[in-house]
Every structure is written in C-alpha cells, then in structure tokens.
Write an enzyme that holds these catalytic residues in place. Structure first.
Site, short mmCIF file in Angstrom:
data_model
loop_
_atom_site.label_atom_id
_atom_site.label_comp_id
_atom_site.label_asym_id
_atom_site.label_seq_id
_atom_site.Cartn_x
_atom_site.Cartn_y
_atom_site.Cartn_z
N GLU A 100 -10.51 -1.20 -10.11
CA GLU A 100 -9.23 -1.51 -9.47
C GLU A 100 -9.32 -2.79 -8.64
O GLU A 100 -10.35 -3.10 -8.04
CB GLU A 100 -8.80 -0.36 -8.56
CG GLU A 100 -7.42 -0.54 -7.95
CD GLU A 100 -6.92 0.68 -7.21
OE1 GLU A 100 -5.69 0.81 -7.03
OE2 GLU A 100 -7.75 1.53 -6.81
N HIS A 116 -12.18 3.24 -7.34
CA HIS A 116 -11.04 2.99 -6.46
C HIS A 116 -11.37 1.78 -5.60
O HIS A 116 -12.49 1.61 -5.13
CB HIS A 116 -10.80 4.21 -5.56
CG HIS A 116 -9.81 3.98 -4.47
ND1 HIS A 116 -10.15 3.97 -3.13
CD2 HIS A 116 -8.48 3.72 -4.51
CE1 HIS A 116 -9.08 3.75 -2.40
NE2 HIS A 116 -8.05 3.59 -3.20
N ALA A 117 -10.38 0.92 -5.39
CA ALA A 117 -10.58 -0.26 -4.54
C ALA A 117 -9.27 -0.60 -3.86
O ALA A 117 -8.32 0.19 -3.87
CB ALA A 117 -11.10 -1.44 -5.36
N GLY A 118 -9.21 -1.77 -3.23
CA GLY A 118 -8.03 -2.14 -2.46
C GLY A 118 -8.33 -2.03 -0.98
O GLY A 118 -9.43 -2.35 -0.53
N GLY A 162 0.78 -1.23 0.00
CA GLY A 162 0.00 0.00 0.00
C GLY A 162 0.81 1.27 0.00
O GLY A 162 0.24 2.37 0.03
N SER A 163 2.14 1.18 -0.05
CA SER A 163 2.98 2.37 0.03
C SER A 163 2.94 3.18 -1.26
O SER A 163 2.95 2.65 -2.35
CB SER A 163 4.43 1.96 0.34
OG SER A 163 4.90 1.01 -0.62
N ASP A 164 2.86 4.51 -1.08
CA ASP A 164 2.88 5.40 -2.24
C ASP A 164 3.64 6.67 -1.88
O ASP A 164 4.22 6.78 -0.80
CB ASP A 164 1.46 5.71 -2.74
CG ASP A 164 0.59 6.40 -1.70
OD1 ASP A 164 1.01 7.42 -1.16
OD2 ASP A 164 -0.54 5.91 -1.44
N GLU A 197 -3.25 9.57 -12.09
CA GLU A 197 -4.27 9.60 -11.03
C GLU A 197 -3.82 10.52 -9.89
O GLU A 197 -2.66 10.50 -9.49
CB GLU A 197 -4.47 8.18 -10.52
CG GLU A 197 -5.54 8.02 -9.48
CD GLU A 197 -5.77 6.56 -9.13
OE1 GLU A 197 -6.17 6.26 -7.99
OE2 GLU A 197 -5.54 5.69 -10.02
N LYS A 213 -1.28 -0.65 -12.83
CA LYS A 213 -1.08 0.72 -12.31
C LYS A 213 0.22 0.79 -11.50
O LYS A 213 0.53 -0.12 -10.73
CB LYS A 213 -2.26 1.16 -11.45
CG LYS A 213 -2.20 2.65 -11.08
CD LYS A 213 -3.53 3.17 -10.58
CE LYS A 213 -3.78 2.76 -9.15
NZ LYS A 213 -5.07 3.31 -8.66
N TYR A 262 -3.25 -0.78 6.75
CA TYR A 262 -4.63 -0.84 6.27
C TYR A 262 -5.58 -1.17 7.43
O TYR A 262 -5.39 -2.16 8.14
CB TYR A 262 -4.76 -1.89 5.17
CG TYR A 262 -4.34 -1.40 3.80
CD1 TYR A 262 -3.75 -0.16 3.61
CD2 TYR A 262 -4.54 -2.20 2.67
CE1 TYR A 262 -3.38 0.28 2.36
CE2 TYR A 262 -4.18 -1.77 1.40
CZ TYR A 262 -3.59 -0.53 1.25
OH TYR A 262 -3.24 -0.10 0.00
N ASP A 297 -0.15 6.72 -10.78
CA ASP A 297 -0.86 7.25 -9.62
C ASP A 297 0.13 7.98 -8.72
O ASP A 297 1.04 7.37 -8.17
CB ASP A 297 -1.53 6.10 -8.85
CG ASP A 297 -2.40 6.58 -7.70
OD1 ASP A 297 -2.47 7.80 -7.46
OD2 ASP A 297 -3.03 5.73 -7.05
N GLU A 321 -10.90 9.11 -5.33
CA GLU A 321 -10.87 8.29 -4.11
C GLU A 321 -10.89 9.15 -2.85
O GLU A 321 -11.29 8.68 -1.79
CB GLU A 321 -9.67 7.36 -4.09
CG GLU A 321 -8.33 8.02 -3.89
CD GLU A 321 -7.18 7.02 -3.84
OE1 GLU A 321 -6.75 6.67 -2.72
OE2 GLU A 321 -6.72 6.57 -4.90
N LYS A 355 2.68 3.21 -8.95
CA LYS A 355 2.78 4.35 -8.05
C LYS A 355 4.01 5.19 -8.42
O LYS A 355 5.11 4.65 -8.62
CB LYS A 355 2.90 3.88 -6.61
CG LYS A 355 1.67 3.13 -6.11
CD LYS A 355 0.46 4.04 -5.97
CE LYS A 355 -0.73 3.31 -5.39
NZ LYS A 355 -1.88 4.19 -5.12
N ASP A 387 -15.53 5.83 -4.51
CA ASP A 387 -15.01 5.03 -3.40
C ASP A 387 -16.19 4.67 -2.51
O ASP A 387 -16.98 5.53 -2.13
CB ASP A 387 -13.96 5.82 -2.61
CG ASP A 387 -13.32 5.00 -1.50
OD1 ASP A 387 -12.17 4.57 -1.68
OD2 ASP A 387 -13.97 4.79 -0.47
#
Length: 443
Positions: free
Chosen positions: A386, A355-357, A24-26, A276, A220, A34, A250, A305, A222, A328
C-alpha cells in the site's frame, strides 16, 4: 559491530490535523488526525547516532501510548545496545512479559503499540551503526542470527524454529539476483490516496486521473458507510481506471458477518480483487465465513492492519480466513514480530500485501516487504504494498515512489527519523500548528 550504552529514551506526542481535509477518512474513522508516539533513543557511543522509532495513532489516545512508552523506559535505559541485540529474543520477551504491564495487554493494545515504537527505534539504531538500510541489514543477516530475534512462543504449532530456518536457508538461493531486481525495478505498490470516504466526486476524478497519468494500475476504495453511495463511487472509479486495472475495497471493520456478505455481493459487479477488514478485526471465524461465502464471486479477504499479534495471524492462517495478509510495522511488536508473521505466511503460501499510509508507515514497511521478497517469499505474484501520499515531507528519509513502485531506500537505518522542525511544529498540544488551530486560525 553495535556499541554504546543507552543513556536516554524520550517520547513525543506528534499529531497532524489531517481531519481538516478528510485525509484518511473511512467508514469507521471519520475524522482521523494522523499522529505518532515518536521515540528517540540516545547512547553514549562516540558516533553520536540516535535511534528513532514510532507507532501510528489517529489523534486522541496518543498521549496514552506516550505514557506506556515511558512505563517501559526502565527496561531500555542503561542497557548496552550489544546486550539488547545480542539477545534480542530475550529483550523482546522482557518487554512483552513485564509482570505488571502485560496485565493491560498482553501483546495487544496500547502496551504493544508502545513496544513497537521502542523496538522500531532500536532497529533503526542497529541498522545505522551497521551502515545499512534496515532491509539490507536483514537480507545480509545469517539465518540463525535472524531467528534469534524472534520469539516463537505461542506459534510453534504453526511454525517451528527449524521450519523457519529451512525457509530462510532456501531464501538464500538466488537472493542476490532478487536484490538486484529490486534495486533496478522496485517493489509494486497500490494507492489508497484517491478514494478516501470523505472526498467529493470531483476529488475522486481528479486524483484518479492524476494517478493514472503517473502510472498507477492498482487502486483501493473506502466503502461501508452507505450502500448506494458505495455503488455510485465504485462505478465512478471503475469507469475511471478501466476494466484491466485492479480495484480493491476496504470497509475498515464496518459490518457484521452476514451484512458484509450481502453488501460486498452487491459490489461484485465492479470486480474487486479483495474486501479488506469486512468485520471486526478480532473475528477470525467470521472472516472465514465471509471468505467461504464470497469465494464463488472470486473476491478475496484481506486483513491484518489491526491484528494484535502473531497469534492472531497464526489463527487467521490456520482457519483459512484470509487470502492477502496485511502486516503493519507499528501494530505488531516491530521487526521482531513481523519476521515471524512473514515466515508463517510463507509456510501457508499466503501473499503478504502490507498496510501502509498513516505517519511513516510507508517509510517503515517498505523495508519489511523488500526483505520478504528477497529472502523469504521470492515471489511477486498477487503481491503489492500500500502507498498513501500524505506526510512524507516530514521525514528526513522519505519513501521514493517511481512509476507506482517502491524504490529501495539507500540511507542507513529504518527511515523512521522525522525532521526536527516538523516535530516541533506538530507536537501536541504546544506545537505552532496546534496553537493556531486552538486559537481558531487556519493551519
């Protein structure tokens, strides 16, 4: 027929230590855990069914959302479920217009996340009592009943209730055929799981190779922390996936407006479909400026999102500031508000790519995008949902992905229910997982 009086509403702070492995890192969220504020609604109905809802968070701050949920509980407990869904527009407005709580909103931030968690639980219970998955409940619903769930306040300059009714009436044409198509073929997805910013090159290669083998054609990446590193990673992934598969970028709100234009222009050689969240999610005119500047490069703008509410989406659409609209399921005010955004997107002819995850976002938003295709948009052109391959094992009714498509869920409800053992182990800070981490043990 819905039935039962709400006798209890509980909420739990549930967190997963995803930061340990950089999942999940961006560019803006470098160490996300999470998490979710997880709501359970109980009634006195003899069937014993419960409604489960959640909103997604990144660790710290979840306890604040939990407090907001508790502050709203008085609006829910002791109400008849039939009273709630029979005047869903009124109930939605009751939550979002609480004379004191709205001061720390309104319809945005922590109070709106709490609203989403509660309403997601209500929708889950409604669908369960009807014996249908949520997408099917929506698809089968009479257009006038559906519209009665939506609060049109603040958006009638972009979409009137009459226009929305016409969209839904037209959506009934050939609806059965589209439903059968989804049941057979599923809804197209793209993956974000291969290219989190904290992953090593070796991880990227292994995950891309595995995804290609599993049939994925949309990826996608990041970006946004370091330009030379972005160029290197995009080059690596484009070489891995080939020239014909789709690549999206993104930035997670990293840049100023001109910085976004300059940065993305230097990544144009890798032929991204979209960039994004290139700048602040609140900067509608900034997104419009970026959109205009990148148009000659044929790079679209995707965002949504972290759009607070339907008013922001209205303005994004009016300003022609996005090409791909990303709803979202837990940022907006649950299904109710998402319905209004889907209908506005249809009127403005902008494709919805949710948006998902996160925690449960894939499980929830699959219902909304299935409804959108079957009953609203009727199109798959430039549309995909997503998918992130994390934490599904903690849900009682996890999402089903086959050959890079979402297969429609068949279990009654909104797919929001988590396994009791997962909730117990990951409850913060007393769950077994967190107690081990606090004591310095490996998870």
């Amino acid at each position: 027929m819905v039935h039962g009086r709400v006798i209890a509403l509980s909420v739990t702070d549930v967190r997963f230590p995803t930061s340990v492995d950089q999942h999940g890192s961006d560019a803006m969220h470098t160490d996300p855990d999470y998490s979710a504020a997880y709501v359970v609604i109980e009634t006195d109905a003899k069937d014993g069914l419960k409604g489960y809802g959640l909103t997604f968070t990144l660790g710290k701050g979840t306890e604040v959302v939990v407090c907001a949920v508790k502050a709203f509980a008085a609006h829910v407990v002791n109400k008849e479920l039939e009273e709630i869904v029979g005047n869903f527009r009124g109930f939605y407005r009751q939550l979002t217009s609480d004379g004191q709580l709205r001061w720390i909103g309104p319809e945005k931030g922590v109070v709106h996340l709490a609203t989403a968690a509660i309403l997601n639980a209500v929708w889950d219970l409604w669908a369960k009592q009807e014996g249908k998955p949520l997408w099917k409940l929506l698809v089968d619903m009479d257009p006038k009943k559906l519209l009665s769930c939506i609060d049109f306040r603040y958006i009638t300059d972009a979409l009137t209730e009459e226009e929305a009714y016409d969209i839904l009436k037209k959506g009934k044409l050939d609806q059965k055929e589209r439903e059968e198509q989804m049941l057979k073929n599923g809804y197209p997805a793209y993956t974000t799981s291969c290219a989190w910013l904290g992953y090593t090159d070796q991880q990227l290669k292994e995950l891309c190779a595995g995804a290609l083998k599993d049939g994925w054609t949309r990826f996608k990446v990041k970006v946004g922390a370091d330009l030379p590193d972005d160029i290197r990673r995009c080059k690596l992934i484009r070489e891995m996936i080939g020239p014909d598969n789709l690549l999206m970028l993104d930035a997670n709100q990293r840049w100023d407006v001109q910085e976004a234009i300059d940065w993305v222009s230097k990544l144009a050689e890798f032929k991204p479909l979209w960039i994004e969240e290139p700048t602040s999610p609140d900067d509608i005119l900034g997104h419009a400026t970026i959109s205009k500047a990148l148009a000659p490069l044929e790079i679209g703008i995707a965002t949504g999102e972290q759009c607070h509410n339907k008013v922001m989406f209205k303005q994004f659409l009016q300003a022609k500031a996005l090409h791909y609209l990303q709803i979202d399921s837990c940022r907006l005010g649950s299904v109710n508000e998402n319905l209004s955004v889907l209908l506005m997107a249809k009127k403005f002819q902008i494709p919805v790519c949710p948006h998902a995850g996160g925690v449960g976002l894939c499980e929830l938003v699959q219902h909304l995008i299935l409804f959108d295709y079957i009953s609203v948009s009727g199109s798959l052109e430039n549309r995909m949902c997503e998918y992130v391959d994390h934490l599904h094992e903690h849900f009682k009714y996890p999402v089903t992905i086959k050959k890079a498509v979402y297969m429609p869920p068949q279990d009654a409800g909104y797919s929001t229910e988590m396994k009791e053992e997962s909730v117990r182990q990951h409850q913060f800070p007393d769950g077994d997982v967190w107690q081990r981490l606090i004591s310095g043990q490996n998870v």
